[in-house]
Design a protein around this motif. Structure first.
Motif, PDB file in Angstrom:
ATOM      1  N   ILE A 776     -19.082  -3.764  38.641  1.00 46.93           N
ATOM      2  CA  ILE A 776     -17.687  -4.018  38.255  1.00 46.93           C
ATOM      3  C   ILE A 776     -17.482  -3.569  36.814  1.00 46.93           C
ATOM      4  N   GLU A 777     -16.566  -2.594  36.626  1.00 43.63           N
ATOM      5  CA  GLU A 777     -16.297  -2.073  35.285  1.00 43.63           C
ATOM      6  C   GLU A 777     -14.818  -2.264  34.924  1.00 43.63           C
ATOM      7  N   THR A 778     -14.319  -3.465  35.197  1.00 44.23           N
ATOM      8  CA  THR A 778     -12.924  -3.769  34.848  1.00 44.23           C
ATOM      9  C   THR A 778     -12.813  -5.244  34.512  1.00 44.23           C
ATOM     10  N   ASP A 779     -11.927  -5.564  33.573  1.00 46.06           N
ATOM     11  CA  ASP A 779     -11.581  -6.964  33.322  1.00 46.06           C
ATOM     12  C   ASP A 779     -10.063  -7.098  33.279  1.00 46.06           C
ATOM     13  N   ARG A 780      -9.429  -6.249  34.049  1.00 39.89           N
ATOM     14  CA  ARG A 780      -7.975  -6.123  34.028  1.00 39.89           C
ATOM     15  C   ARG A 780      -7.320  -7.143  34.972  1.00 39.89           C
ATOM     16  N   VAL A 781      -6.109  -7.598  34.605  1.00 37.85           N
ATOM     17  CA  VAL A 781      -5.280  -8.441  35.469  1.00 37.85           C
ATOM     18  C   VAL A 781      -4.090  -7.614  35.929  1.00 37.85           C
ATOM     19  N   ILE A 782      -3.890  -7.524  37.234  1.00 33.42           N
ATOM     20  CA  ILE A 782      -2.816  -6.677  37.772  1.00 33.42           C
ATOM     21  C   ILE A 782      -1.813  -7.529  38.521  1.00 33.42           C
ATOM     22  N   ARG A 783      -0.638  -6.946  38.794  1.00 36.99           N
ATOM     23  CA  ARG A 783       0.423  -7.612  39.543  1.00 36.99           C
ATOM     24  C   ARG A 783       0.361  -7.141  40.991  1.00 36.99           C
ATOM     25  N   SER A 784       0.120  -8.079  41.926  1.00 34.25           N
ATOM     26  CA  SER A 784      -0.003  -7.688  43.333  1.00 34.25           C
ATOM     27  C   SER A 784       0.172  -8.916  44.215  1.00 34.25           C
ATOM     28  N   ASP A 785       0.259  -8.642  45.535  1.00 33.06           N
ATOM     29  CA  ASP A 785       0.158  -9.705  46.537  1.00 33.06           C
ATOM     30  C   ASP A 785      -1.321  -9.993  46.733  1.00 33.06           C
ATOM     31  N   ARG A 786      -1.736 -11.228  46.421  1.00 34.84           N
ATOM     32  CA  ARG A 786      -3.162 -11.564  46.371  1.00 34.84           C
ATOM     33  C   ARG A 786      -3.860 -11.330  47.715  1.00 34.84           C
ATOM     34  N   ASP A 787      -3.257 -11.784  48.831  1.00 37.64           N
ATOM     35  CA  ASP A 787      -3.925 -11.655  50.135  1.00 37.64           C
ATOM     36  C   ASP A 787      -4.066 -10.196  50.555  1.00 37.64           C
ATOM     37  N   VAL A 810     -21.718   0.482  44.840  1.00 39.89           N
ATOM     38  CA  VAL A 810     -20.252   0.540  44.866  1.00 39.89           C
ATOM     39  C   VAL A 810     -19.745   0.136  43.479  1.00 39.89           C
ATOM     40  N   THR A 811     -18.882   1.015  42.916  1.00 37.34           N
ATOM     41  CA  THR A 811     -18.363   0.781  41.566  1.00 37.34           C
ATOM     42  C   THR A 811     -16.848   0.615  41.618  1.00 37.34           C
ATOM     43  N   VAL A 812     -16.336  -0.411  40.890  1.00 38.49           N
ATOM     44  CA  VAL A 812     -14.892  -0.620  40.757  1.00 38.49           C
ATOM     45  C   VAL A 812     -14.562  -0.530  39.274  1.00 38.49           C
ATOM     46  N   GLY A 813     -13.650   0.396  38.919  1.00 39.53           N
ATOM     47  CA  GLY A 813     -13.310   0.592  37.517  1.00 39.53           C
ATOM     48  C   GLY A 813     -11.837   0.873  37.315  1.00 39.53           C
ATOM     49  N   ASP A 814     -11.442   1.090  36.058  1.00 33.89           N
ATOM     50  CA  ASP A 814     -10.034   1.257  35.681  1.00 33.89           C
ATOM     51  C   ASP A 814      -9.628   2.723  35.696  1.00 33.89           C
ATOM     52  N   LEU A 815      -8.368   2.962  36.063  1.00 38.82           N
ATOM     53  CA  LEU A 815      -7.659   4.218  35.817  1.00 38.82           C
ATOM     54  C   LEU A 815      -6.513   3.910  34.856  1.00 38.82           C
ATOM     55  N   GLU A 816      -5.887   4.945  34.342  1.00 38.93           N
ATOM     56  CA  GLU A 816      -4.821   4.732  33.361  1.00 38.93           C
ATOM     57  C   GLU A 816      -3.707   3.862  33.928  1.00 38.93           C
ATOM     58  N   ASP A 817      -3.332   4.084  35.184  1.00 41.50           N
ATOM     59  CA  ASP A 817      -2.266   3.297  35.808  1.00 41.50           C
ATOM     60  C   ASP A 817      -2.742   2.694  37.124  1.00 41.50           C
ATOM     61  N   GLY A 882      -0.223   3.772  40.218  1.00 39.08           N
ATOM     62  CA  GLY A 882       1.111   3.169  40.271  1.00 39.08           C
ATOM     63  C   GLY A 882       1.061   1.659  40.199  1.00 39.08           C
ATOM     64  N   VAL A 883      -0.087   1.115  39.745  1.00 34.21           N
ATOM     65  CA  VAL A 883      -0.299  -0.329  39.702  1.00 34.21           C
ATOM     66  C   VAL A 883       0.248  -0.891  38.377  1.00 34.21           C
ATOM     67  N   GLU A 884       0.971  -2.007  38.460  1.00 36.48           N
ATOM     68  CA  GLU A 884       1.476  -2.667  37.255  1.00 36.48           C
ATOM     69  C   GLU A 884       0.392  -3.577  36.683  1.00 36.48           C
ATOM     70  N   VAL A 885       0.070  -3.356  35.394  1.00 38.88           N
ATOM     71  CA  VAL A 885      -0.941  -4.168  34.722  1.00 38.88           C
ATOM     72  C   VAL A 885      -0.245  -5.295  33.975  1.00 38.88           C
ATOM     73  N   ASP A 886      -0.796  -6.519  34.112  1.00 37.36           N
ATOM     74  CA  ASP A 886      -0.242  -7.678  33.413  1.00 37.36           C
ATOM     75  C   ASP A 886      -0.559  -7.546  31.922  1.00 37.36           C
ATOM     76  N   ALA A 887       0.444  -7.156  31.124  1.00 38.29           N
ATOM     77  CA  ALA A 887       0.213  -6.844  29.713  1.00 38.29           C
ATOM     78  C   ALA A 887      -0.240  -8.059  28.919  1.00 38.29           C
ATOM     79  N   GLU A 888       0.216  -9.260  29.282  1.00 35.70           N
ATOM     80  CA  GLU A 888      -0.124 -10.451  28.501  1.00 35.70           C
ATOM     81  C   GLU A 888      -1.581 -10.836  28.644  1.00 35.70           C
ATOM     82  N   THR A 889      -2.199 -10.466  29.761  1.00 33.06           N
ATOM     83  CA  THR A 889      -3.579 -10.894  30.012  1.00 33.06           C
ATOM     84  C   THR A 889      -4.565  -9.754  30.023  1.00 33.06           C
TER      85      THR A 889
END
Length: 894
Positions: A776-787, A810-817, A882-889
């Protein structure tokens, strides 16, 4: 077999599932795993509820999705009678929504059906653990319950003033404590040799009327009550249905749910005040510790009754003295004797506000003539008593009164006191005091007041009369009220007034008068007759309140209300006015027509009674957040009186009216618009419904086949059975993917803030791996439907594991958007890369071809884009953008 705990006794389990093969298989495997388990079955929710009413069970296991009554409805019915009986939801239809609702309704545990016999061992262990915890909790609660009853009773005993109040509150508190159903306190009747009830509370249903309890050695005296009275010791029947001693009362007791009974004698200082009888709704309800606490409770009750009886007798004497219509006092004897005690009559005689104002005063303060006091004291010393000595005394207000005094000397503990009785004999003085007070009140009144003789001649007017009418007192006295008549009233009006007051009744009405200058004014007039001691009318008192300005304001207000009412009633919108609690103040005719209630019904209701989908608290929170004059549009649903509903669009405005918050709601029926919107979704819903039904109907038979295959494999190992099991697993995977495929495509309308790394980690736990590694190479919080995000992540990571080597990374990481999921496996063949998200496309022999199609649906539902390419290590790389990132977190890109 599961490891045995220290749980005593067998465990009686009820298993409810609409598939007969499932319940039979589950019962057999559970009993194999733990020989303490005895499993009975029911194949519908209603049958299960009926079994629960007939038989005692230690635990209930139920499927969720059943026709007629589903598992949660069974749970809700069960909780109405059994608050904490263990209930395990064991279901093939699993989702976070079902699990969340089950937990909210009080489910003990939640377990989703799977494949293999391991699930039954897990189910058996969880059943045993739940029952063990339930029984331990019951034991602790029983002890705490009795202690709580003891505390509550003691608190009630402190507050209670009489024996009846003590006994009533004790029975109420005891009968309200589970498992007690009924409590009564009885006392022996020496004449009839029976026990008669003094206080009763709880589930009686005429029980005491139907039975007889005696105190002798006869059959009706051998029960716990009679034995407790004879022996003055606690007596218990632990099992009423099987007790021979309870034979005279058994049928009536069982009919009312009594299973065990305790009788505790109420004894204090060798006096038996009665016996407390307690009935429980289960056998063996009274253990040794509970008996000790009940005996302790009985001691407290008897002690309180003893004190109450003593206090009651004392209070009777005190009340007699306090409420005597003559003054009573005690004072010290001597030249400077002081009052030590006094009753209310004495305080009233001497103008004191209370007896306490008399206490401590010197007796000499009330004598006008000191010589009279000296003479009276000497007579008391010589004779020890004086009778009806009449003399003049002075009140605390300085008035002279005549009293008749009777006094006697009383010696207590070496001290001599005077106990005296005082009667006032000056009625004339009291009358003068009342008249003086009345006259002062009349003089200061702001209303015009006048007195007339019985023939109507005015004999007195107050200053307010002079100011209102313009007539001086000299001009008015000797005249009649006709000088004020305006001519606006018929003669019958005055005839009715005289008829009323001459009959000795009070007359009140509004009338128009004229002042001396000829000005008209309106008064609210009350005329009351005043009678002498013989009942003859001495004079009439007329009180006139000037309401001229009030009448003018009322007329202006009526005109304004008429204009407002016309606009209000003729509005094409349904209008309601309510307060901050939602209580309706007014509605218009369109609202009446829409909801089907008459206006009076709506004006006695709360908005929450016809507003669907929101609780009263939620509505109040919405109203509190509104700013004054703010106009907010909301959509919802209203319920008509006949139970039908219709969608509405409502504009809500907050206003300040008479310094109070009020809300005006303009509502419009939008049924036609909503009908059109529903038509757009109908086809999709039909497809989802068909898939749900087919998936559910397939899953239970597949589970039965899988269970029986495991049993066959245990007895007849065979490679063909292994192949059949793999085929079943693929069927179950296909059913699951098909159901997800049908549900995840709707556009996401509500987004949550989701921790991507935490969700990835949780999803990885659901994937069966060997040596596979997650990076896991991300600590990002995103806006989505959790389920739906979980569906996307699980499908992509499972795809990497199933198509890669056993040690795939298996690697999960960040892209710009957005983010990516990449593996170092074989990758996606170029010839199918363009079609990889189509339904049915798969490179695995056992794949369903729906997994990647589901991921694309989830992405599109979020307005995301998903594409596949080669990874840095040669494997497959899926990029979601096209994912919205939660800017506050977001800490990595903030």
């Amino acid at each position: 077999m599961s490891t045995k705990s220290d749980l005593p006794g067998p465990i009686h389990v009820l298993h409810i599932d609409d598939e007969p093969d499932i319940v039979e298989l589950t019962a057999e495997l559970l009993e194999r795993h733990d020989d303490r388990l005895t499993v009975e079955t029911a194949t519908s929710g209603s049958e299960g509820v009926a079994r629960l009413q007939e038989t005692d069970f230690d635990c209930v296991i139920s499927d969720y999705d059943m026709p007629g009554m589903d598992g949660l409805e069974v749970l809700e019915t069960l909780r109405d009678e059994y608050d904490d009986l263990p209930f395990l939801l064991y279901t093939g239809k699993g989702s976070e929504e079902v699990a969340s609702e089950a937990i909210a309704r009080g489910v003990t545990d939640y377990l989703q059906k799977g494949t293999g016999t391991e699930q039954y061992e897990l189910l058996a262990n969880r059943t045993v653990n739940a029952v063990k915890q339930y029984r331990a909790t019951q034991r602790a609660e029983n002890l705490e319950r009795v202690r709580s009853v003891l505390r509550d009773v003691n608190q009630a005993l402190v507050r209670a003033q009489t024996r009846d109040e003590i006994e009533s509150r004790v029975c109420e508190i005891v009968s309200e404590a589970d498992p007690y159903r009924f409590a009564w306190i009885g006392e022996r009747d020496p004449d009839s040799k029976t026990v008669q009830p003094r206080a009763v509370a709880g589930t009686d249903d005429g029980y005491l009327d139907a039975i007889e309890v005696t105190i002798d050695e006869s059959t009706t005296g051998r029960g716990p009550t009679g034995r407790a009275i004879r022996t003055r010791e606690l007596s218990v029947i632990q099992n009423i249905p099987e007790s021979n001693e309870y034979e005279p009362w058994r049928e009536d007791a069982i009919e009312r749910g009594y299973q065990s009974s305790a009788a505790i004698p109420l004894v204090h200082d060798y006096t038996l005040y009665g016996v407390l009888n307690v009935y429980a709704d289960r056998t063996h309800a009274f253990d040794d510790r509970e008996k000790e606490l009940l005996e302790e409770l009985a001691d407290d009750i008897a002690n309180a009754i003893s004190h109450a009886e003593t206090r009651s007798q004392q209070r009777r004497y005190e009340r007699i003295i306090e409420n005597l219509p003559i003054g009573v006092y005690r004072a010290t004897l001597g030249a400077n004797g002081r009052i030590l005690d006094a009753n209310y009559a004495l305080a009233e005689i001497f103008g004191a506000e209370s007896p306490g104002e008399m206490i401590g005063r010197e007796v000499a303060d009330f004598y006008n003539e000191p010589a009279e006091r000296v003479e009276l004291n000497q007579q008391l010393r010589d004779e020890g008593i004086v009778r009806e000595v009449e003399l003049r005394q002075e009140t605390l207000t300085g008035d002279d009164i005549w009293v008749a005094i009777t006094g006697m000397c009383t010696e207590e503990d070496g001290e001599v006191y005077i106990d005296g009785i005082v009667r006032e004999t000056t009625e004339r003085k009291e009358r003068e005091l009342r008249l003086r007070l009345f006259r002062n009140t009349v003089e200061a009144s702001g209303h015009a007041i006048y007195f007339t003789e019985p023939d109507g001649t005015i004999e007195y007017v107050n200053p307010a009369f002079e100011e209102l009418t313009g007539y001086t007192a000299d001009e008015a006295i000797g005249a009649t009220p006709r000088i004020l008549q305006s001519g606006d009233h018929e003669e019958e009006f005055y005839e009715e007034m005289w008829e009323t007051i001459l009959a000795g009744e009070v007359w009140r009405n509004e009338l128009v008068n004229r002042s001396k200058s000829g000005d008209r004014y309106v008064i609210d007039q009350t005329i009351a007759p005043v009678e002498d001691d013989s009942g003859e009318i001495e004079y009439f008192v007329a009180v006139n309140a000037d309401i001229t300005e009030q009448q003018e304001r009322a007329q202006e207000l009526a005109q304004s209300r008429a204009r407002w009412r016309a606009l209000f009633e003729n509005s094409p919108d349904a209008i309601a006015v309510h307060d901050g609690d939602g209580d309706i103040i007014e509605v218009n005719e369109q609202n009446v027509e829409n909801l089907g209630y008459v206006r009076e019904e709506l004006c006695s209701m709360n908005v929450s009674e016809f507003e669907c989908g929101h609780t009263r608290d939620e509505l109040q929170e919405f109203w509190e957040d509104l700013d004054p004059e703010e106009r907010v549009k909301v959509e919802g649903e209203h319920r008509r009186k006949d139970g039908s509903t219709f969608p509405v669009e409502v504009w809500v405005t907050k206003i300040e009216l008479e310094e109070e918050g009020r809300f005006i709601a303009h509502g419009r029926d939008i049924t036609e618009r909503k009908t059109y919107e529903r038509e757009l979704k109908r086809e999709q819903e039909r497809l989802e419904e068909i898939i749900d039904v087919v998936s559910h109907d397939l899953k239970n038979p597949l589970s039965v086949v899988d269970g029986h295959l495991h049993l066959l494999q245990d007895e007849y190992p065979n490679d063909h059975i292994d192949a059949m099991e793999r085929a079943l697993e693929r069927c179950e995977t296909l059913v699951g993917d098909l159901r997800v495929f049908a549900h995840v495509g709707d556009r996401v309308r509500e987004f949550d803030s989701v921790d991507l790394a935490e969700t990835v980690s949780d999803c990885w736990k659901t994937i069966i791996t060997t040596d596979a590694t997650l990076n896991i190479e991300t600590d990002r919080v995103i806006r989505s439907d959790r389920d739906r995000l979980r569906h996307l992540l699980e499908n992509l990571m499972r795809n990497a594991v199933e198509h890669g080597e056993s040690d795939v990374t298996v690697t999960v990481g960040d892209l710009e958007d957005g983010f990516y999921i990449e593996d170092d496996g074989a990758g996606v063949p170029i010839e199918i890369r363009e079609r990889v998200f189509e339904s049915g496309v798969s490179t695995a022999d056992h794949g369903t071809g729906l997994g990647l199609a589901i991921t694309k649906q989830v992405a599109e539902a979020h307005d995301w884009e998903i594409r596949v390419k080669n990874g840095d290590e040669g494997g497959a790389r899926f990029e979601i953008t096209g994912v919205e990132v939660d800017a506050e977190t977001d800490s990595s890109h903030g």
